[in-house]
Design an enzyme around this catalytic site. Structure first.
Site, PDB file in Angstrom:
ATOM      1  N   SER A  71       4.727 -10.061  -4.535  1.00 25.88           N
ATOM      2  CA  SER A  71       4.692  -9.059  -5.609  1.00 25.88           C
ATOM      3  C   SER A  71       4.029  -9.620  -6.870  1.00 25.88           C
ATOM      4  O   SER A  71       3.446  -8.861  -7.641  1.00 25.88           O
ATOM      5  CB  SER A  71       6.091  -8.530  -5.922  1.00 25.88           C
ATOM      6  OG  SER A  71       6.935  -9.582  -6.326  1.00 25.88           O
ATOM      7  N   ARG A  95      -8.180   4.986   3.278  1.00 23.88           N
ATOM      8  CA  ARG A  95      -6.857   5.063   3.906  1.00 23.88           C
ATOM      9  C   ARG A  95      -5.930   3.989   3.361  1.00 23.88           C
ATOM     10  O   ARG A  95      -4.721   4.056   3.538  1.00 23.88           O
ATOM     11  CB  ARG A  95      -6.985   4.924   5.437  1.00 23.88           C
ATOM     12  CG  ARG A  95      -7.716   6.063   6.102  1.00 23.88           C
ATOM     13  CD  ARG A  95      -6.966   7.369   6.016  1.00 23.88           C
ATOM     14  NE  ARG A  95      -5.650   7.300   6.618  1.00 23.88           N
ATOM     15  CZ  ARG A  95      -5.396   7.453   7.912  1.00 23.88           C
ATOM     16  NH1 ARG A  95      -6.376   7.723   8.740  1.00 23.88           N
ATOM     17  NH2 ARG A  95      -4.165   7.355   8.378  1.00 23.88           N
ATOM     18  N   HIS A  96      -6.517   2.975   2.723  1.00 24.39           N
ATOM     19  CA  HIS A  96      -5.684   1.921   2.139  1.00 24.39           C
ATOM     20  C   HIS A  96      -5.186   2.423   0.788  1.00 24.39           C
ATOM     21  O   HIS A  96      -5.948   2.514  -0.176  1.00 24.39           O
ATOM     22  CB  HIS A  96      -6.482   0.613   2.043  1.00 24.39           C
ATOM     23  CG  HIS A  96      -6.851   0.109   3.394  1.00 24.39           C
ATOM     24  ND1 HIS A  96      -6.008  -0.688   4.132  1.00 24.39           N
ATOM     25  CD2 HIS A  96      -7.926   0.349   4.178  1.00 24.39           C
ATOM     26  CE1 HIS A  96      -6.553  -0.929   5.306  1.00 24.39           C
ATOM     27  NE2 HIS A  96      -7.726  -0.314   5.366  1.00 24.39           N
ATOM     28  N   ARG A  97      -3.915   2.791   0.738  1.00 23.70           N
ATOM     29  CA  ARG A  97      -3.384   3.508  -0.424  1.00 23.70           C
ATOM     30  C   ARG A  97      -2.682   2.597  -1.403  1.00 23.70           C
ATOM     31  O   ARG A  97      -2.946   2.652  -2.601  1.00 23.70           O
ATOM     32  CB  ARG A  97      -2.376   4.570   0.078  1.00 23.70           C
ATOM     33  CG  ARG A  97      -2.968   5.555   1.069  1.00 23.70           C
ATOM     34  CD  ARG A  97      -1.879   6.224   1.910  1.00 23.70           C
ATOM     35  NE  ARG A  97      -1.263   5.276   2.846  1.00 23.70           N
ATOM     36  CZ  ARG A  97      -0.251   5.538   3.635  1.00 23.70           C
ATOM     37  NH1 ARG A  97       0.298   6.729   3.602  1.00 23.70           N
ATOM     38  NH2 ARG A  97       0.239   4.619   4.448  1.00 23.70           N
ATOM     39  N   GLN A 104     -15.503   7.692  -5.967  1.00 20.64           N
ATOM     40  CA  GLN A 104     -16.599   7.772  -5.004  1.00 20.64           C
ATOM     41  C   GLN A 104     -17.628   8.809  -5.420  1.00 20.64           C
ATOM     42  O   GLN A 104     -17.269   9.878  -5.937  1.00 20.64           O
ATOM     43  CB  GLN A 104     -16.027   8.137  -3.624  1.00 20.64           C
ATOM     44  CG  GLN A 104     -17.059   8.221  -2.526  1.00 20.64           C
ATOM     45  CD  GLN A 104     -16.456   8.407  -1.140  1.00 20.64           C
ATOM     46  OE1 GLN A 104     -16.923   7.849  -0.183  1.00 20.64           O
ATOM     47  NE2 GLN A 104     -15.407   9.198  -1.032  1.00 20.64           N
ATOM     48  N   LEU A 105     -18.888   8.503  -5.186  1.00 19.50           N
ATOM     49  CA  LEU A 105     -19.986   9.437  -5.440  1.00 19.50           C
ATOM     50  C   LEU A 105     -19.651  10.818  -4.870  1.00 19.50           C
ATOM     51  O   LEU A 105     -19.208  10.926  -3.725  1.00 19.50           O
ATOM     52  CB  LEU A 105     -21.243   8.886  -4.767  1.00 19.50           C
ATOM     53  CG  LEU A 105     -22.547   9.660  -4.829  1.00 19.50           C
ATOM     54  CD1 LEU A 105     -23.717   8.691  -4.721  1.00 19.50           C
ATOM     55  CD2 LEU A 105     -22.659  10.731  -3.757  1.00 19.50           C
ATOM     56  N   ASN A 189      -5.233  -4.552  -6.338  1.00 13.85           N
ATOM     57  CA  ASN A 189      -4.598  -5.798  -6.756  1.00 13.85           C
ATOM     58  C   ASN A 189      -4.697  -6.815  -5.616  1.00 13.85           C
ATOM     59  O   ASN A 189      -4.963  -6.454  -4.458  1.00 13.85           O
ATOM     60  CB  ASN A 189      -3.164  -5.551  -7.252  1.00 13.85           C
ATOM     61  CG  ASN A 189      -2.218  -5.121  -6.155  1.00 13.85           C
ATOM     62  OD1 ASN A 189      -2.073  -5.803  -5.148  1.00 13.85           O
ATOM     63  ND2 ASN A 189      -1.574  -3.970  -6.355  1.00 13.85           N
ATOM     64  N   ARG A 200      -9.011  -5.264   8.103  1.00 13.41           N
ATOM     65  CA  ARG A 200     -10.404  -4.848   8.295  1.00 13.41           C
ATOM     66  C   ARG A 200     -11.378  -5.981   8.585  1.00 13.41           C
ATOM     67  O   ARG A 200     -12.535  -5.714   8.933  1.00 13.41           O
ATOM     68  CB  ARG A 200     -10.880  -4.055   7.079  1.00 13.41           C
ATOM     69  CG  ARG A 200     -10.065  -2.797   6.794  1.00 13.41           C
ATOM     70  CD  ARG A 200     -10.056  -1.817   7.951  1.00 13.41           C
ATOM     71  NE  ARG A 200      -9.375  -0.575   7.559  1.00 13.41           N
ATOM     72  CZ  ARG A 200      -9.326   0.507   8.316  1.00 13.41           C
ATOM     73  NH1 ARG A 200      -9.885   0.534   9.510  1.00 13.41           N
ATOM     74  NH2 ARG A 200      -8.695   1.590   7.896  1.00 13.41           N
TER      75      ARG A 200
HETATM   76  C1  LIG Z   1      -8.391  -1.211  13.820  1.00 17.19           C
HETATM   77  C2  LIG Z   1      -7.908   0.032  13.126  1.00 17.19           C
HETATM   78  C3  LIG Z   1      -7.939   1.228  13.799  1.00 17.19           C
HETATM   79  C4  LIG Z   1      -7.482   2.411  13.153  1.00 17.19           C
HETATM   80  N1  LIG Z   1      -7.539   3.597  13.840  1.00 17.19           N
HETATM   81  C5  LIG Z   1      -7.082   4.729  13.243  1.00 17.19           C
HETATM   82  C6  LIG Z   1      -7.110   5.988  13.912  1.00 17.19           C
HETATM   83  O1  LIG Z   1      -7.535   6.090  15.048  1.00 17.19           O
HETATM   84  N2  LIG Z   1      -6.640   7.092  13.257  1.00 17.19           N
HETATM   85  C7  LIG Z   1      -6.137   7.018  11.999  1.00 17.19           C
HETATM   86  O2  LIG Z   1      -5.686   8.028  11.471  1.00 17.19           O
HETATM   87  N3  LIG Z   1      -6.106   5.841  11.349  1.00 17.19           N
HETATM   88  C8  LIG Z   1      -6.557   4.701  11.914  1.00 17.19           C
HETATM   89  N4  LIG Z   1      -6.519   3.514  11.230  1.00 17.19           N
HETATM   90  C9  LIG Z   1      -6.030   3.505   9.831  1.00 17.19           C
HETATM   91  C10 LIG Z   1      -4.566   2.996   9.793  1.00 17.19           C
HETATM   92  O3  LIG Z   1      -3.699   3.859  10.482  1.00 17.19           O
HETATM   93  C11 LIG Z   1      -4.119   2.896   8.310  1.00 17.19           C
HETATM   94  O4  LIG Z   1      -4.160   4.174   7.718  1.00 17.19           O
HETATM   95  C12 LIG Z   1      -5.001   1.981   7.494  1.00 17.19           C
HETATM   96  O5  LIG Z   1      -5.225   0.776   8.173  1.00 17.19           O
HETATM   97  C13 LIG Z   1      -4.317   1.671   6.161  1.00 17.19           C
HETATM   98  O6  LIG Z   1      -3.207   0.850   6.431  1.00 17.19           O
HETATM   99  P1  LIG Z   1      -1.844   1.003   5.655  1.00 17.19           P
HETATM  100  O7  LIG Z   1      -1.272   2.367   5.792  1.00 17.19           O
HETATM  101  O8  LIG Z   1      -1.016  -0.163   6.137  1.00 17.19           O
HETATM  102  O9  LIG Z   1      -2.340   0.744   4.148  1.00 17.19           O
HETATM  103  P2  LIG Z   1      -1.674   1.185   2.793  1.00 17.19           P
HETATM  104  O10 LIG Z   1      -1.567   2.642   2.708  1.00 17.19           O
HETATM  105  O11 LIG Z   1      -2.472   0.517   1.747  1.00 17.19           O
HETATM  106  O12 LIG Z   1      -0.246   0.584   2.855  1.00 17.19           O
HETATM  107  C14 LIG Z   1      -0.021  -0.821   2.770  1.00 17.19           C
HETATM  108  C15 LIG Z   1       1.374  -1.096   3.270  1.00 17.19           C
HETATM  109  O13 LIG Z   1       2.309  -0.495   2.383  1.00 17.19           O
HETATM  110  C16 LIG Z   1       3.410   0.031   3.146  1.00 17.19           C
HETATM  111  N5  LIG Z   1       3.407   1.502   3.005  1.00 17.19           N
HETATM  112  C17 LIG Z   1       2.410   2.272   2.491  1.00 17.19           C
HETATM  113  N6  LIG Z   1       2.753   3.564   2.499  1.00 17.19           N
HETATM  114  C18 LIG Z   1       3.994   3.612   3.025  1.00 17.19           C
HETATM  115  C19 LIG Z   1       4.858   4.676   3.310  1.00 17.19           C
HETATM  116  N7  LIG Z   1       4.535   5.944   3.042  1.00 17.19           N
HETATM  117  N8  LIG Z   1       6.048   4.378   3.847  1.00 17.19           N
HETATM  118  C20 LIG Z   1       6.405   3.116   4.133  1.00 17.19           C
HETATM  119  N9  LIG Z   1       5.606   2.032   3.902  1.00 17.19           N
HETATM  120  C21 LIG Z   1       4.416   2.297   3.349  1.00 17.19           C
HETATM  121  C22 LIG Z   1       3.189  -0.379   4.583  1.00 17.19           C
HETATM  122  O14 LIG Z   1       3.804  -1.622   4.802  1.00 17.19           O
HETATM  123  C23 LIG Z   1       1.692  -0.518   4.641  1.00 17.19           C
HETATM  124  O15 LIG Z   1       1.238  -1.358   5.683  1.00 17.19           O
HETATM  125  C24 LIG Z   1      -6.978   2.352  11.823  1.00 17.19           C
HETATM  126  C25 LIG Z   1      -6.945   1.120  11.171  1.00 17.19           C
HETATM  127  C26 LIG Z   1      -7.392  -0.021  11.788  1.00 17.19           C
HETATM  128  C27 LIG Z   1      -7.354  -1.344  11.028  1.00 17.19           C
END
Ligand SMILES: Cc1cc2nc3c(=O)[nH]c(=O)nc-3n(C[C@H](O)[C@H](O)[C@H](O)COP(=O)(O)OP(=O)(O)OC[C@H]3O[C@@H](n4cnc5c(N)ncnc54)[C@H](O)[C@@H]3O)c2cc1C
Length: 250
Positions: A71, A95-97, A104-105, A189, A200
């Site tokens: 943290s 997707r990384h939230r 974005q443009l 961060n 990734r």
């Molecule tokens: C090889 C690969 C293949 C993929 N294929 C697909 C696919 O086919 N379809 C698809 O839709 N996506 C796909 N994804 C995207 C994947 O499902 C994730 O959305 C993406 O990797 C972002 O990861 P994250 O949610 O861990 O990241 P972040 O949203 O940045 O979250 C980081 C971490 O915070 C915690 N966190 C975040 N939000 C919450 C929550 N609401 N509740 C509890 N804990 C939380 C979790 O520990 C999480 O790992 C793929 C990703 C990879 C790397």
């Protein structure tokens, strides 16, 4: 038409640490502002500004990563400008939230008549596949230009020209391919970047985002080595770079 064969990654902001005079730390070793900031935050938790273990900032942060006290890494935000990445790649990226912000443009506002395109790494180097790809993106862009012209005519009754253009471009963009280049500013961060990079830069990631992630990792390792030094970049069996990390999801 401009074709990107690799992304352009530019660091545009990093932390500046302003040490409070009333809580000075006995620093050891060289470090960047972001790394000092994280060490300072960690030391506030235990009021260990005297640095009893006599650690350099790099050693201190190594221990933080080892203990999973990630943290404190959240205080240090790094902002990258990514260019030469495709719309499909940016879709995967956003997707990384947790811990990230994006700008974005906009394809609704920006004229894409001369947009660049990003050639997928898997196509590069095969003349036949490259020619087929080039033909498809050229045709799509020509269709976009015709659609914008047609829509501008159809909606000529909209007096506000900016609004009319937006109506035309937001509909016409639907024919643009996933390969269309976008520019995106990404704030993250150090903890968030580590999580994203772990996912990734791995061999299971799609090749283009993997290439972007490896390029981002190189930039971040240069600017803040103590946060990212446990990532090791290597040439994978598929002949593309990948990375492995020592400390999983700190
Ligand atoms: C090889 C690969 C293949 C993929 N294929 C697909 C696919 O086919 N379809 C698809 O839709 N996506 C796909 N994804 C995207 C994947 O499902 C994730 O959305 C993406 O990797 C972002 O990861 P994250 O949610 O861990 O990241 P972040 O949203 O940045 O979250 C980081 C971490 O915070 C915690 N966190 C975040 N939000 C919450 C929550 N609401 N509740 C509890 N804990 C939380 C979790 O520990 C999480 O790992 C793929 C990703 C990879 C790397």
């Amino acid at each position: 038409m401009e074709v990107f064969r690799e992304p352009r990654v530019t660091l545009i902001a990093r932390p500046e640490f302003l040490e409070p005079a009333h809580l000075p730390v006995q620093w050891k070793g060289e470090a960047s502002g972001g790394e000092r900031l994280a060490e300072f935050a960690g030391r506030v938790c235990y009021m260990s500004q005297r640095n009893p273990a006599n650690r350099t900032t790099a050693e201190y942060l190594e221990n933080i990563k080892k203990q999973g006290h990630g943290s404190v890494l959240e205080h240090a935000v790094y902002v990258l400008l990514l260019e030469g990445i495709s719309r499909s790649c940016s879709h995967e990226l956003v997707r990384h939230r947790a811990g990230f912000g994006y700008s974005q443009l906009s394809q609704r506002y920006v004229d894409e008549s001369h947009a660049a395109f990003v050639m997928p790494p898997a196509i590069q180097g095969d003349a036949g596949l490259e020619a087929e790809w080039q033909q498809q993106v050229t045709a799509a862009q020509e269709s976009y230009v015709r659609s914008v012209a047609g829509l501008m005519e159809r909606y000529a009754w909209i007096e506000d020209k900016v609004h009319r253009r937006k109506v035309a471009r937001e509909a016409a963009r639907s024919v643009l391919p996933n390969a269309t280049e976008v520019k995106i500013v990404v704030s993250g961060n150090a903890r968030a970047w580590r999580t994203m990079l772990e996912l990734r830069t791995g061999e299971g990631a799609e090749l283009e985002i993997r290439r972007v992630a490896v390029a981002a990792l190189r930039v971040l390792q240069t600017t803040a080595p103590a946060f990212f030094s446990d990532f090791e970049i290597y040439a994978a069996d598929d002949k593309h770079d990948a990375a492995r990390v020592a400390y999983h999801k700190v």
